[in-house]
Design a protein around this motif. Sequence first.
Motif, PDB file in Angstrom:
ATOM      1  N   LEU A 231     -86.581  57.739 -16.840  1.00 41.42           N
ATOM      2  CA  LEU A 231     -86.339  58.701 -17.918  1.00 41.42           C
ATOM      3  C   LEU A 231     -85.425  59.820 -17.425  1.00 41.42           C
ATOM      4  O   LEU A 231     -84.528  60.274 -18.144  1.00 41.42           O
ATOM      5  CB  LEU A 231     -87.663  59.286 -18.415  1.00 41.42           C
ATOM      6  CG  LEU A 231     -88.589  58.325 -19.157  1.00 41.42           C
ATOM      7  CD1 LEU A 231     -89.900  59.028 -19.512  1.00 41.42           C
ATOM      8  CD2 LEU A 231     -87.923  57.794 -20.425  1.00 41.42           C
ATOM      9  N   ALA A 232     -85.641  60.272 -16.191  1.00 43.65           N
ATOM     10  CA  ALA A 232     -84.858  61.380 -15.661  1.00 43.65           C
ATOM     11  C   ALA A 232     -83.392  60.981 -15.535  1.00 43.65           C
ATOM     12  O   ALA A 232     -82.491  61.721 -15.963  1.00 43.65           O
ATOM     13  CB  ALA A 232     -85.402  61.822 -14.303  1.00 43.65           C
ATOM     14  N   VAL A 233     -83.148  59.817 -14.959  1.00 41.94           N
ATOM     15  CA  VAL A 233     -81.755  59.381 -14.794  1.00 41.94           C
ATOM     16  C   VAL A 233     -81.116  59.155 -16.167  1.00 41.94           C
ATOM     17  O   VAL A 233     -79.958  59.544 -16.405  1.00 41.94           O
ATOM     18  CB  VAL A 233     -81.695  58.100 -13.936  1.00 41.94           C
ATOM     19  CG1 VAL A 233     -80.274  57.546 -13.907  1.00 41.94           C
ATOM     20  CG2 VAL A 233     -82.178  58.399 -12.524  1.00 41.94           C
ATOM     21  N   ALA A 234     -81.876  58.558 -17.086  1.00 50.83           N
ATOM     22  CA  ALA A 234     -81.337  58.331 -18.432  1.00 50.83           C
ATOM     23  C   ALA A 234     -80.977  59.656 -19.092  1.00 50.83           C
ATOM     24  O   ALA A 234     -79.896  59.799 -19.693  1.00 50.83           O
ATOM     25  CB  ALA A 234     -82.346  57.563 -19.279  1.00 50.83           C
ATOM     26  N   ALA A 235     -81.867  60.647 -18.977  1.00 50.93           N
ATOM     27  CA  ALA A 235     -81.590  61.948 -19.596  1.00 50.93           C
ATOM     28  C   ALA A 235     -80.320  62.550 -19.002  1.00 50.93           C
ATOM     29  O   ALA A 235     -79.476  63.107 -19.722  1.00 50.93           O
ATOM     30  CB  ALA A 235     -82.770  62.896 -19.383  1.00 50.93           C
ATOM     31  N   ALA A 236     -80.160  62.402 -17.674  1.00 51.25           N
ATOM     32  CA  ALA A 236     -78.969  62.961 -17.032  1.00 51.25           C
ATOM     33  C   ALA A 236     -77.711  62.276 -17.549  1.00 51.25           C
ATOM     34  O   ALA A 236     -76.708  62.939 -17.838  1.00 51.25           O
ATOM     35  CB  ALA A 236     -79.079  62.811 -15.511  1.00 51.25           C
ATOM     36  N   LEU A 237     -77.761  60.950 -17.687  1.00 49.13           N
ATOM     37  CA  LEU A 237     -76.574  60.231 -18.143  1.00 49.13           C
ATOM     38  C   LEU A 237     -76.227  60.606 -19.583  1.00 49.13           C
ATOM     39  O   LEU A 237     -75.061  60.856 -19.910  1.00 49.13           O
ATOM     40  CB  LEU A 237     -76.793  58.714 -18.026  1.00 49.13           C
ATOM     41  CG  LEU A 237     -76.908  58.188 -16.587  1.00 49.13           C
ATOM     42  CD1 LEU A 237     -77.205  56.697 -16.590  1.00 49.13           C
ATOM     43  CD2 LEU A 237     -75.625  58.477 -15.804  1.00 49.13           C
ATOM     44  N   VAL A 238     -77.240  60.658 -20.433  1.00 49.32           N
ATOM     45  CA  VAL A 238     -76.989  61.009 -21.834  1.00 49.32           C
ATOM     46  C   VAL A 238     -76.394  62.409 -21.930  1.00 49.32           C
ATOM     47  O   VAL A 238     -75.389  62.635 -22.619  1.00 49.32           O
ATOM     48  CB  VAL A 238     -78.299  60.923 -22.663  1.00 49.32           C
ATOM     49  CG1 VAL A 238     -78.106  61.562 -24.030  1.00 49.32           C
ATOM     50  CG2 VAL A 238     -78.737  59.466 -22.804  1.00 49.32           C
ATOM     51  N   LEU A 239     -76.994  63.350 -21.208  1.00 51.16           N
ATOM     52  CA  LEU A 239     -76.489  64.727 -21.315  1.00 51.16           C
ATOM     53  C   LEU A 239     -75.110  64.865 -20.675  1.00 51.16           C
ATOM     54  O   LEU A 239     -74.298  65.677 -21.122  1.00 51.16           O
ATOM     55  CB  LEU A 239     -77.486  65.706 -20.699  1.00 51.16           C
ATOM     56  CG  LEU A 239     -78.719  65.945 -21.582  1.00 51.16           C
ATOM     57  CD1 LEU A 239     -79.693  66.892 -20.908  1.00 51.16           C
ATOM     58  CD2 LEU A 239     -78.316  66.501 -22.947  1.00 51.16           C
ATOM     59  N   ALA A 240     -74.839  64.066 -19.643  1.00 50.14           N
ATOM     60  CA  ALA A 240     -73.487  64.098 -19.060  1.00 50.14           C
ATOM     61  C   ALA A 240     -72.473  63.682 -20.117  1.00 50.14           C
ATOM     62  O   ALA A 240     -71.409  64.304 -20.264  1.00 50.14           O
ATOM     63  CB  ALA A 240     -73.410  63.168 -17.852  1.00 50.14           C
ATOM     64  N   PHE A 241     -72.813  62.652 -20.888  1.00 54.49           N
ATOM     65  CA  PHE A 241     -71.915  62.208 -21.960  1.00 54.49           C
ATOM     66  C   PHE A 241     -71.791  63.291 -23.036  1.00 54.49           C
ATOM     67  O   PHE A 241     -70.680  63.635 -23.467  1.00 54.49           O
ATOM     68  CB  PHE A 241     -72.429  60.903 -22.567  1.00 54.49           C
ATOM     69  CG  PHE A 241     -71.612  60.420 -23.730  1.00 54.49           C
ATOM     70  CD1 PHE A 241     -70.404  59.762 -23.513  1.00 54.49           C
ATOM     71  CD2 PHE A 241     -72.025  60.634 -25.039  1.00 54.49           C
ATOM     72  CE1 PHE A 241     -69.633  59.336 -24.578  1.00 54.49           C
ATOM     73  CE2 PHE A 241     -71.256  60.203 -26.103  1.00 54.49           C
ATOM     74  CZ  PHE A 241     -70.056  59.555 -25.878  1.00 54.49           C
ATOM     75  N   VAL A 242     -72.925  63.838 -23.445  1.00 53.65           N
ATOM     76  CA  VAL A 242     -72.903  64.870 -24.493  1.00 53.65           C
ATOM     77  C   VAL A 242     -72.021  66.040 -24.076  1.00 53.65           C
ATOM     78  O   VAL A 242     -71.172  66.510 -24.835  1.00 53.65           O
ATOM     79  CB  VAL A 242     -74.340  65.360 -24.799  1.00 53.65           C
ATOM     80  CG1 VAL A 242     -74.308  66.633 -25.632  1.00 53.65           C
ATOM     81  CG2 VAL A 242     -75.118  64.276 -25.526  1.00 53.65           C
ATOM     82  N   MET A 243     -72.200  66.489 -22.840  1.00 53.95           N
ATOM     83  CA  MET A 243     -71.451  67.678 -22.415  1.00 53.95           C
ATOM     84  C   MET A 243     -69.959  67.384 -22.279  1.00 53.95           C
ATOM     85  O   MET A 243     -69.129  68.239 -22.562  1.00 53.95           O
ATOM     86  CB  MET A 243     -72.000  68.195 -21.077  1.00 53.95           C
ATOM     87  CG  MET A 243     -73.387  68.807 -21.173  1.00 53.95           C
ATOM     88  SD  MET A 243     -73.505  70.112 -22.412  1.00 53.95           S
ATOM     89  CE  MET A 243     -72.538  71.399 -21.635  1.00 53.95           C
ATOM     90  N   ALA A 244     -69.623  66.175 -21.822  1.00 53.93           N
ATOM     91  CA  ALA A 244     -68.216  65.905 -21.542  1.00 53.93           C
ATOM     92  C   ALA A 244     -67.456  65.416 -22.768  1.00 53.93           C
ATOM     93  O   ALA A 244     -66.259  65.658 -22.883  1.00 53.93           O
ATOM     94  CB  ALA A 244     -68.101  64.879 -20.415  1.00 53.93           C
ATOM     95  N   LYS A 245     -68.125  64.739 -23.674  1.00 55.59           N
ATOM     96  CA  LYS A 245     -67.375  63.996 -24.678  1.00 55.59           C
ATOM     97  C   LYS A 245     -67.673  64.357 -26.127  1.00 55.59           C
ATOM     98  O   LYS A 245     -67.015  63.833 -27.021  1.00 55.59           O
ATOM     99  CB  LYS A 245     -67.667  62.484 -24.500  1.00 55.59           C
ATOM    100  CG  LYS A 245     -67.094  61.893 -23.240  1.00 55.59           C
ATOM    101  CD  LYS A 245     -65.603  61.641 -23.413  1.00 55.59           C
ATOM    102  CE  LYS A 245     -64.972  61.295 -22.082  1.00 55.59           C
ATOM    103  NZ  LYS A 245     -63.527  61.488 -22.108  1.00 55.59           N
ATOM    104  N   THR A 246     -68.662  65.157 -26.389  1.00 57.76           N
ATOM    105  CA  THR A 246     -69.005  65.364 -27.793  1.00 57.76           C
ATOM    106  C   THR A 246     -68.729  66.794 -28.252  1.00 57.76           C
ATOM    107  O   THR A 246     -68.553  67.704 -27.439  1.00 57.76           O
ATOM    108  CB  THR A 246     -70.496  65.074 -28.066  1.00 57.76           C
ATOM    109  OG1 THR A 246     -71.262  66.093 -27.424  1.00 57.76           O
ATOM    110  CG2 THR A 246     -70.905  63.721 -27.527  1.00 57.76           C
ATOM    111  N   LEU A 247     -68.702  66.947 -29.559  1.00 55.10           N
ATOM    112  CA  LEU A 247     -68.486  68.279 -30.131  1.00 55.10           C
ATOM    113  C   LEU A 247     -69.650  69.207 -29.791  1.00 55.10           C
ATOM    114  O   LEU A 247     -69.477  70.408 -29.614  1.00 55.10           O
ATOM    115  CB  LEU A 247     -68.309  68.164 -31.651  1.00 55.10           C
ATOM    116  CG  LEU A 247     -67.797  69.417 -32.342  1.00 55.10           C
ATOM    117  CD1 LEU A 247     -66.416  69.790 -31.839  1.00 55.10           C
ATOM    118  CD2 LEU A 247     -67.774  69.241 -33.850  1.00 55.10           C
ATOM    119  N   LYS A 248     -70.857  68.616 -29.685  1.00 56.47           N
ATOM    120  CA  LYS A 248     -72.014  69.431 -29.306  1.00 56.47           C
ATOM    121  C   LYS A 248     -71.789  70.031 -27.918  1.00 56.47           C
ATOM    122  O   LYS A 248     -72.069  71.207 -27.684  1.00 56.47           O
ATOM    123  CB  LYS A 248     -73.275  68.555 -29.301  1.00 56.47           C
ATOM    124  CG  LYS A 248     -74.566  69.346 -29.285  1.00 56.47           C
ATOM    125  CD  LYS A 248     -74.833  69.926 -30.644  1.00 56.47           C
ATOM    126  CE  LYS A 248     -75.734  71.134 -30.561  1.00 56.47           C
ATOM    127  NZ  LYS A 248     -75.817  71.829 -31.854  1.00 56.47           N
TER     128      LYS A 248
END
Lengths: 360, 523
Positions: free
Chosen positions: A203-220
């Motif tokens: 879960l921890a690694v998944a959360a990190a990967l998802v948030l890395a994508f959110v921060m780098a690639k999304t409007l959010k």
Amino acid sequence: MKLILEKRPQRSAKMALLSPLLAIALTVFFGGVIFALLGLNPLRALYVYFLEPLTSWWSIQELVIKAAPLVLIGVGLAVCFEAKVWNIGAEGQLTMGALAGSMIPVFFTGWQSPLTLVAMLVLGIIGGALFGAIPAFLKTRFNANEILTSLMLVYVAGYLADWLVRGPWRDPDGFNFPKSVNFEGWQVLPTIFGDRIHIGAILAVAAALVLAFVMAKTLKGFEIRIMGNAPRAGMFSGFSPKKTVWFAMLLSGGLAGLAGICEIAGPAGHLQPLISPGYGFTAIIVAFLGRLNPIGVIFAGVMLAISYLGGESAQIDLGVSARISQVFQGMLLFFILACDTLILYRIKLLSGGSRKVTGA
Amino acid sequence: MPQEAQNAAPLLEVRNITKMYGDLAANSDVSLSIDEGEIHALLGENGAGKSTLVKVIYGSLQPTSGEVWWQGKKITIANPAAARELGVGMVFQHFSLFDALTVAENIALALPGKLDLAGLSEKISRVSKDYGLPLEPTAHVADLSVGERQRIEIVRCLLQEPKLLIMDEPTAVLTPQEADQLFLTLDRLAEEGCAVLYISHRLDEIKRLCHHATILRHGKVVADVDPQEETANSLASLMVGADIHTISAKSGRETGAVILGINNLNAPADGPFGVALKNIQLDVRAGEIVAVAGVAGNGQGEFFDALSGEVAANTSQAVKFLDTEVGHLGIIKRRKLGAAFVPEERLGHGAVPEFSLSDNVILTRHATGDDIVASGVVKNVIADDIQTRISDDFDVRKALPDPEARSLSGGNLQKFVVGRELDRDPKLLVINQPTWGVDAGAAALIRQAIIDLAARGSAVLIISQDLDEIFEVADRIAVVSRGQLSDARPATELSLEEIGMMMAGSHEKNSDHDSDRGEVASA
């Protein structure tokens, strides 16, 4: 003579990457100095503290178990701090997540289904997020400083947990020990890679990967970066500062809550007065050491997990107090912040007729 | 000037002060003298060099050349502490006090020597009563109006028994009643022999109060007059100058339907030093450029925010865009309707200094049909294409393909920020200080681009302090003063003198003006 900090015209990208490593090196060096002052052989002590935990399968498993909550909380805080929302109360949100998730085994002791575990994890997230919502509300409604409110709520959560496990939630068959019923079957997290590492690590690694994508690639992610960097420009861009505060607090609170229930449904297996050895606070260091980058936080989480394990082995092998890990953690945070400051600013020595500050 | 007798020497005399910032002369050969008991006005537009001169006198700037004489002796004022020791007190326009502390505690913080709160409170009460500045020493600053807070600053200066009191735009934050009270206090001080250097651009106040007026324009003294012998008109034209009558003949564009309609727009002041907007009426038609002139700090920021939607208007119909009432819509929705906005502050408002130019494209264009964002995911490639196109079209000079915004010079960043909006071909452009602080080349390019946009049939509203600029581009001109907007009149019909009078507040409706400010002092 006086010292002033002068802003550098250009940030060095290389130094920005090197700064965590530099901070670790400085921490190791001054750690050696402290060991030497304690009358120990600094090299052997540093070996015991930093490297011995990596030499056995048992301790590597232990490392992963400790790193998982640090990463889980740390990525949430990294996003939060990126938005310049200072959630210092992850420890309290962790506690509330653990309590909320534990309601299932405490009140529905016999319920056994995969959904049991899902419900516990979801409740953990909700518990942490709701507790994070309190400082968010106070900040957006009354402009109360979230550093103070979130920190103070840590103690509220701690005493609530203490009261519950000693009082209404105490295991009736537990010989009066301050603990809840033991969690069993679908009430505990399944393990992976051997018998101790549980899915909290995934879960921890998944959360990190998802948030890395959110921060780098999304409007959010753009919104969070702009609100943290230049709130006026963020409003001009059309984002709401209040919504950013809510998002940051709910996200970091929710992840801290998830870490809390994973801790209780994982290694502990029952609710107890002490839910975490300060993971919520240590995760602040993790977030900064990881340069507020979710991927960086994974490495930083492992690093700080070593400091916990090192403290234990130092206590066993060297006979120093396990508190030494807090000393190391404190030094590490100090050096990170100092290195970061010196990347942005340089020190200048003003001599002689120093200018007086204008009294306005 | 030869040595004068000691007793006839003026209290303060500055001779031939020049202060250079690079190639720019903020003050050029400025001379001024103030006698004891004289209220001396320093009059000029923004950027005329008033602040620079005052900072030299108060010791926070050293002049590039020139001399300062105090009571007949040549001196150097090394820093503000030295100025205070001489007997120079200053009341800043934007003063800072600690909200959580009391009046007496705030004053104690600023005074040298040992703390004696009881004694100090007594002194404060006495001084404030003597000079008609009612002030309760135990009151918390947070509970006081801006006018009362200013009194704290004045009393703090008076406690040091100054020989010269400098007041920087003191009435900008006051209600008319508070201002009247202040004038009585200043009269009283002057009678007692204290000199006052009074900085303002409000002609009525200067005529009411001052014995002398030195008028600055572009860093030079253009006149040294007795305000009693001047009319408000003559003062206004001295301040604005008659050298900028190059009104460019407009091509007589066809104007079309009303694009932007502002109808009874009211807005509260933005913070303690802001100015509330009162019943603003203005139409901007397709194909025309309307300029809002005015001295800085008269509500321009609040006006821009209400038009852009960063602050919601008082009613939905207060701002109409085409036929849509947008008063309650946010900035993204207004952009989607075809409006574009360029704020005054480039760094930190119009652009994020630490972001790349392509990220700064996303800043205003993430929702305006450029397909930069698809289901929440940002396509940086498209933003970078737009960034490159803007840079090419608007001659944005940069060292890297996609540098951080802060690495650009002011002129280049402004070209980028303006270009980012014009690249969308908006139906309405609202732009605040389009060429503030940019070089002449960039300014010409930006003005031309604005004129071209109007020629293509868009409506343009410019908020500017720069009368040269306004006469160069505007078809109609309105003037804002203390949050009130005059009627917009054709640029060809307006004389500089009229504009100067309006900038000094001649169109203000004083009847209902007082109650709106809200913060009437409670003694």
